[in-house]
Design a protein around this motif. Structure first.
Motif, PDB file in Angstrom:
ATOM      1  N   PHE A 102       8.318  30.115   5.907  1.00  0.00           N
ATOM      2  CA  PHE A 102       7.907  29.070   6.849  1.00  0.00           C
ATOM      3  C   PHE A 102       6.775  29.535   7.759  1.00  0.00           C
ATOM      4  O   PHE A 102       6.334  28.785   8.614  1.00  0.00           O
ATOM      5  N   GLY A 103       6.361  30.802   7.621  1.00  0.00           N
ATOM      6  CA  GLY A 103       5.237  31.286   8.411  1.00  0.00           C
ATOM      7  C   GLY A 103       5.575  32.301   9.482  1.00  0.00           C
ATOM      8  O   GLY A 103       4.692  32.735  10.208  1.00  0.00           O
ATOM      9  N   ASP A 104       6.836  32.661   9.623  1.00  0.00           N
ATOM     10  CA  ASP A 104       7.193  33.674  10.622  1.00  0.00           C
ATOM     11  C   ASP A 104       6.537  34.994  10.249  1.00  0.00           C
ATOM     12  O   ASP A 104       6.657  35.463   9.120  1.00  0.00           O
ATOM     13  N   THR A 105       5.849  35.585  11.209  1.00  0.00           N
ATOM     14  CA  THR A 105       5.138  36.833  10.946  1.00  0.00           C
ATOM     15  C   THR A 105       5.659  37.985  11.785  1.00  0.00           C
ATOM     16  O   THR A 105       5.645  39.118  11.333  1.00  0.00           O
ATOM     17  N   GLU A 106       6.074  37.713  12.989  1.00  0.00           N
ATOM     18  CA  GLU A 106       6.455  38.780  13.912  1.00  0.00           C
ATOM     19  C   GLU A 106       7.964  38.972  13.986  1.00  0.00           C
ATOM     20  O   GLU A 106       8.472  40.065  13.807  1.00  0.00           O
ATOM     21  N   ASP A 107       8.650  37.903  14.322  1.00  0.00           N
ATOM     22  CA  ASP A 107      10.082  37.978  14.581  1.00  0.00           C
ATOM     23  C   ASP A 107      10.683  36.593  14.396  1.00  0.00           C
ATOM     24  O   ASP A 107      10.084  35.741  13.759  1.00  0.00           O
ATOM     25  N   ASP A 108      11.838  36.371  14.990  1.00  0.00           N
ATOM     26  CA  ASP A 108      12.519  35.081  14.825  1.00  0.00           C
ATOM     27  C   ASP A 108      12.250  34.113  15.977  1.00  0.00           C
ATOM     28  O   ASP A 108      12.915  33.099  16.094  1.00  0.00           O
ATOM     29  N   SER A 109      11.279  34.417  16.830  1.00  0.00           N
ATOM     30  CA  SER A 109      11.122  33.625  18.049  1.00  0.00           C
ATOM     31  C   SER A 109      10.442  32.275  17.813  1.00  0.00           C
ATOM     32  O   SER A 109       9.687  32.077  16.863  1.00  0.00           O
ATOM     33  N   ILE A 110      10.752  31.353  18.707  1.00  0.00           N
ATOM     34  CA  ILE A 110      10.141  30.027  18.773  1.00  0.00           C
ATOM     35  C   ILE A 110       9.257  30.023  20.009  1.00  0.00           C
ATOM     36  O   ILE A 110       9.692  30.397  21.094  1.00  0.00           O
ATOM     37  N   GLU A 111       8.004  29.608  19.843  1.00  0.00           N
ATOM     38  CA  GLU A 111       7.035  29.589  20.951  1.00  0.00           C
ATOM     39  C   GLU A 111       6.939  28.173  21.514  1.00  0.00           C
ATOM     40  O   GLU A 111       6.713  27.221  20.774  1.00  0.00           O
ATOM     41  N   VAL A 112       7.151  28.051  22.828  1.00  0.00           N
ATOM     42  CA  VAL A 112       7.074  26.761  23.503  1.00  0.00           C
ATOM     43  C   VAL A 112       5.941  26.822  24.524  1.00  0.00           C
ATOM     44  O   VAL A 112       5.837  27.771  25.296  1.00  0.00           O
ATOM     45  N   ALA A 113       5.093  25.794  24.523  1.00  0.00           N
ATOM     46  CA  ALA A 113       3.973  25.713  25.464  1.00  0.00           C
ATOM     47  C   ALA A 113       4.126  24.466  26.327  1.00  0.00           C
ATOM     48  O   ALA A 113       4.665  23.449  25.889  1.00  0.00           O
ATOM     49  N   VAL A 114       3.624  24.567  27.546  1.00  0.00           N
ATOM     50  CA  VAL A 114       3.574  23.435  28.465  1.00  0.00           C
ATOM     51  C   VAL A 114       2.106  23.202  28.795  1.00  0.00           C
ATOM     52  O   VAL A 114       1.343  24.147  28.983  1.00  0.00           O
ATOM     53  N   ALA A 115       1.708  21.933  28.868  1.00  0.00           N
ATOM     54  CA  ALA A 115       0.316  21.610  29.196  1.00  0.00           C
ATOM     55  C   ALA A 115       0.252  20.586  30.318  1.00  0.00           C
ATOM     56  O   ALA A 115       1.089  19.680  30.397  1.00  0.00           O
ATOM     57  N   CYS A 116      -0.745  20.742  31.158  1.00  0.00           N
ATOM     58  CA  CYS A 116      -1.089  19.738  32.156  1.00  0.00           C
ATOM     59  C   CYS A 116      -2.535  19.327  31.874  1.00  0.00           C
ATOM     60  O   CYS A 116      -3.425  20.169  31.874  1.00  0.00           O
ATOM     61  N   VAL A 117      -2.737  18.050  31.607  1.00  0.00           N
ATOM     62  CA  VAL A 117      -4.074  17.532  31.342  1.00  0.00           C
ATOM     63  C   VAL A 117      -4.452  16.603  32.486  1.00  0.00           C
ATOM     64  O   VAL A 117      -3.710  15.677  32.834  1.00  0.00           O
ATOM     65  N   THR A 118      -5.607  16.892  33.080  1.00  0.00           N
ATOM     66  CA  THR A 118      -6.106  16.097  34.195  1.00  0.00           C
ATOM     67  C   THR A 118      -7.424  15.455  33.791  1.00  0.00           C
ATOM     68  O   THR A 118      -8.304  16.126  33.248  1.00  0.00           O
ATOM     69  N   VAL A 119      -7.547  14.157  34.032  1.00  0.00           N
ATOM     70  CA  VAL A 119      -8.801  13.433  33.811  1.00  0.00           C
ATOM     71  C   VAL A 119      -9.342  13.043  35.169  1.00  0.00           C
ATOM     72  O   VAL A 119      -8.649  12.401  35.966  1.00  0.00           O
ATOM     73  N   SER A 120     -10.569  13.450  35.434  1.00  0.00           N
ATOM     74  CA  SER A 120     -11.190  13.198  36.732  1.00  0.00           C
ATOM     75  C   SER A 120     -12.542  12.526  36.538  1.00  0.00           C
ATOM     76  O   SER A 120     -13.152  12.604  35.453  1.00  0.00           O
TER      77      SER A 120
END
Length: 122
Positions: A102-120
């Protein structure tokens, strides 16, 4: 010297996950896509008459390894405007299951990201 005031129009949040592969960029791109999928910017053009190519779009992504973020890859997810990306330490890394097919290369971890998008606008 002319002073330019920037006014925020939209602030939106999203999150993204790379279940396999431990790729902070995949997770961050998904988080940015999630954030922008919650907003419709019709008021910018229809009410304010703003050209969407001139808006300022900032994406702040929080991941476990911000030094690995490809800013151009994140900018490519943003469809309009003058684009800015900032990566900060954060996000989440939790145990999953290691499956190389499935593409795991390093370990068994799941990577979660948070994003804040601002339009000004100026």
């Amino acid at each position: 010297m002319e002073v330019i005031f920037i006014k925020r129009y939209v602030v939106e949040f999203g999150y993204g996950v790379d279940l396999h592969g431990q790729d902070v960029n995949k997770a961050a791109q998904k988080a940015v896509k999630d954030a922008i999928s919650h907003s419709c910017l019709c008021g910018l053009e229809e009410i304010l008459g703003v050209n969407l190519d001139e808006v300022i779009v900032e994406a702040i992504v929080a991941v476990s390894r911000p030094e690995e973020i490809d800013e151009e890859g994140i900018k490519a997810v943003l469809p309009i405007g003058q684009k800015y990306v900032k990566a900060v330490k954060g996000g989440l890394r939790v145990p999953g299951i290691k499956e190389p097919q499935f593409g795991d290369t390093e370990d068994d971890s799941i990577e979660v990201a948070v994003a804040c998008v601002t339009v000004s606008i100026k």
